[in-house]
Write an enzyme that holds these catalytic residues in place. Structure first.
Site, PDB file in Angstrom:
ATOM      1  N   CYS A  81       0.805  -1.228   0.000  1.00  0.00           N
ATOM      2  CA  CYS A  81       0.000   0.000   0.000  1.00  0.00           C
ATOM      3  C   CYS A  81       0.837   1.276   0.000  1.00  0.00           C
ATOM      4  O   CYS A  81       0.306   2.361  -0.224  1.00  0.00           O
ATOM      5  CB  CYS A  81      -0.947  -0.005   1.195  1.00  0.00           C
ATOM      6  SG  CYS A  81      -2.083  -1.402   1.218  1.00  0.00           S
ATOM      7  N   HIS A 343      -8.867   3.594  -2.523  1.00  0.00           N
ATOM      8  CA  HIS A 343      -7.520   3.093  -2.256  1.00  0.00           C
ATOM      9  C   HIS A 343      -7.028   2.136  -3.352  1.00  0.00           C
ATOM     10  O   HIS A 343      -6.900   0.942  -3.131  1.00  0.00           O
ATOM     11  CB  HIS A 343      -7.502   2.407  -0.889  1.00  0.00           C
ATOM     12  CG  HIS A 343      -6.165   1.922  -0.436  1.00  0.00           C
ATOM     13  ND1 HIS A 343      -4.970   2.483  -0.850  1.00  0.00           N
ATOM     14  CD2 HIS A 343      -5.824   0.892   0.406  1.00  0.00           C
ATOM     15  CE1 HIS A 343      -3.968   1.843  -0.280  1.00  0.00           C
ATOM     16  NE2 HIS A 343      -4.450   0.868   0.475  1.00  0.00           N
TER      17      HIS A 343
END
Length: 394
Positions: A81, A343
C-alpha cells in the site's frame, strides 16, 4: 540539490469494473494531467518510476508508453500500500542525485472484494506478510473475515482495552473523512454519514464496520519532480518543495510485543516521522494539512500518535474534539482519505501528494484549508514500509 513537485494529476478513484478502461488508460490520464500541470512535455522527462501491485511485470513500461516513446528508464515498483509514495521517493532521490525532471506514476486496476493474504492473493504460508498475520493468530486467533480487516480490527480492540478508546471515536474518524470527501470530485464516495450511521453499517470485523474500511478501487495518480535549475530554466510556477522525506521498514519493535498495534506499523510510522521532521527542520507543530493512511479508522488514530499529534492513547479524544477537521488544529484527510476517496494501492501515495500540492497552492476549492503552507503525507504498507513526506509551499 533540492527537489520540487512541479505538477500533479490523478484520475477519479472508482469502484472496480465501473468504467471500461485499462491501467494504461488511467496512467495516460493521470500522467498527462501532471505534465500539463507542470507545463512541460514528456520529452523533457529523464526517468520514470512507476508503482503498482496487481499488474504484471513491466506494466510500468506499458503505461508510460502511452505518454511517449523516448527510451528513458522506467522502474517498476511494488511496496504494497506504500507503493505510490515509494515512486515519489525514488523520483526525489533521482533529482537530488542529479536528474532534472522525473515523472512518478502510480496506478491500480483491482478486482472487487477484499484483499487476500498478499498482493498475489495467495495463501498465508507463502505470503510476504505471513509473519505479521502470525502475530494476529497467536494473540487473537484467525477468523473467516478479510485478513486485513482482522489485523486492524485486532489493533482497534487492543487500543480500546489499553486506553478506553470507544467505538464512537473510531466511527468519528470515518464520519469526518466521509464528510470531507463530499467536496472532492476525485473521490470514489461522496456521501456524508454521521457517527450513528457509521456504527450502524455492516460489521466487517469487530469493531470495524463497512464505513470504517477503505474500498478496493481503480485509479491512477502522478507527480512531476524537478530540480531547482530545471524550474528556473523553464520558468515554472506553483512549485512545492519536498522538504523532508523518510521511509522505514519493520524492526524488532514491530514483532517483539506480540501486539497488533505494533505489527500493523505504528513503530515504522513513528520512526519515519521522526526522520522526516529532522530532515525538513520542521515538526508537527508546523504542519497545517495532513493526508494520512486511513486504510481503516483505527489506523488514523494510531497515526495521530505516531506523528506526534497527541500522546499514546489520546487519539480517540483528539478526533472527538474536532482538532483534525476544519476549524481545528490540523485538517486531516481533506480529500476524504482512503476510507472515502478510495484506495487503488499503487496510486494512493501519489494521490495524497496531489491533494497536498493543491492545498498549498490554494487551489483545493471547497475543501481548501485556509492559509496552508506545510503539508504532511503518510503512506504505509504491511510487509512493511512507511513513508512520511513533508512538503512546503515555495
Amino acid at each position: 540539490m533540492k527537489a520540487y513537485v512541479a505538477g500533479v494529476g490523478m484520475t477519479r478513484f472508482e469502484k472496480p469494473e465501473t468504467r471500461e478502461w485499462q491501467y494504461w488508460d488511467m496512467a495516460r490520464e493521470a500522467g498527462g494531467a501532471a505534465l500539463a500541470d507542470a507545463g512541460i512535455t514528456y520529452s523533457e522527462v529523464e526517468q520514470v518510476p512507476v508503482g503498482y501491485c496487481f499488474q504484471p511485470s513491466t506494466a510500468g513500461q506499458r503505461a508510460a508508453y502511452e505518454l511517449g516513446l523516448t527510451g528513458v528508464p522506467v522502474y517498476n515498483l511494488n511496496n504494497n500500500c506504500a507503493t505510490g509514495s515509494t515512486a515519489l521517493m525514488l523520483a526525489r532521490q533521482l533529482v537530488e542525485g542529479g536528474c532534472d525532471c522525473v515523472l512518478a506514476l502510480g496506478f491500480e486496476k483491482m478486482r472487487r472484494g477484499a484483499l487476500g493474504a498478499g498482493t498475489d492473493g495467495g495463501d498465508f504460508a507463502t505470503s510476504p506478510v505471513a509473519r505479521h498475520y502470525g502475530v494476529l493468530a497467536a494473540r487473537h486467533g484467525f477468523a473467516a473475515t478479510p485478513p486485513t480487516a482482522q489485523i486492524f480490527g485486532a489493533a482497534a480492540r487492543e487500543h480500546m482495552d489499553l486506553y478506553g478508546t470507544t467505538e464512537a471515536q473510531l466511527a468519528a474518524v470515518a464520519a469526518k473523512n466521509h464528510r470531507h470527501s463530499a467536496h472532492n470530485p476525485y473521490a470514489q464516495f461522496r456521501d456524508v454519514y454521521d457517527v450513528a450511521e457509521v456504527l450502524a453499517s455492516r460489521t466487517v470485523h469487530r469493531p470495524l464496520t463497512k464505513l470504517q474500511c477503505s474500498p478496493t478501487s481503480d485509479g491512477a495518480a502522478a507527480a512531476v519532480v524537478v530540480s531547482e535549475r530545471f524550474a528556473a530554466r523553464h520558468g515554472l510556477a506553483g512549485l512545492v518543495e519536498i522538504a523532508g522525506q523518510a521511509m522505514t521498514t519493520d524492526t524488532e519493535e514491530s514483532f517483539a510485543s506480540g501486539s497488533c498495534i505494533d505489527v500493523v506499523g505504528q513503530p515504522m510510522s513513528r520512526a519515519a516521522a521522526r526522520q522526516a521532521y529532522e530532515r525538513a527542520g520542521l515538526g508537527i507543530e508546523d504542519v497545517d494539512v495532513v493526508e494520512l493512511h486511513d486504510c481503516f479508522s483505527i489506523n488514523e488514530l494510531l497515526t495521530y500518535e505516531a506523528l506526534g499529534m497527541c500522546g499514546p492513547g489520546e487519539s480517540g479524544k483528539l478526533v472527538e474534539s474536532g482538532a483534525t477537521t476544519y476549524g481545528g488544529r490540523w485538517v486531516v484527510n481533506p480529500s476524504g482519505g482512503l476510507i472515502s476517496k478510495g484506495h487503488p494501492l499503487g496510486a494512493t501515495g501519489l494521490a495524497q501528494v496531489a491533494e497536498l500540492v493543491w492545498q498549498l497552492r490554494g487551489r483545493a476549492g471547497e475543501r481548501q484549508v485556509a492559509g496552508a503552507r506545510v503539508g504532511l503525507a503518510h503512506n504505509i504498507g504491511l510487509g512493511g514500509a512507511a513513508v512520511v513526506t513533508l512538503v512546503r509551499a515555495v
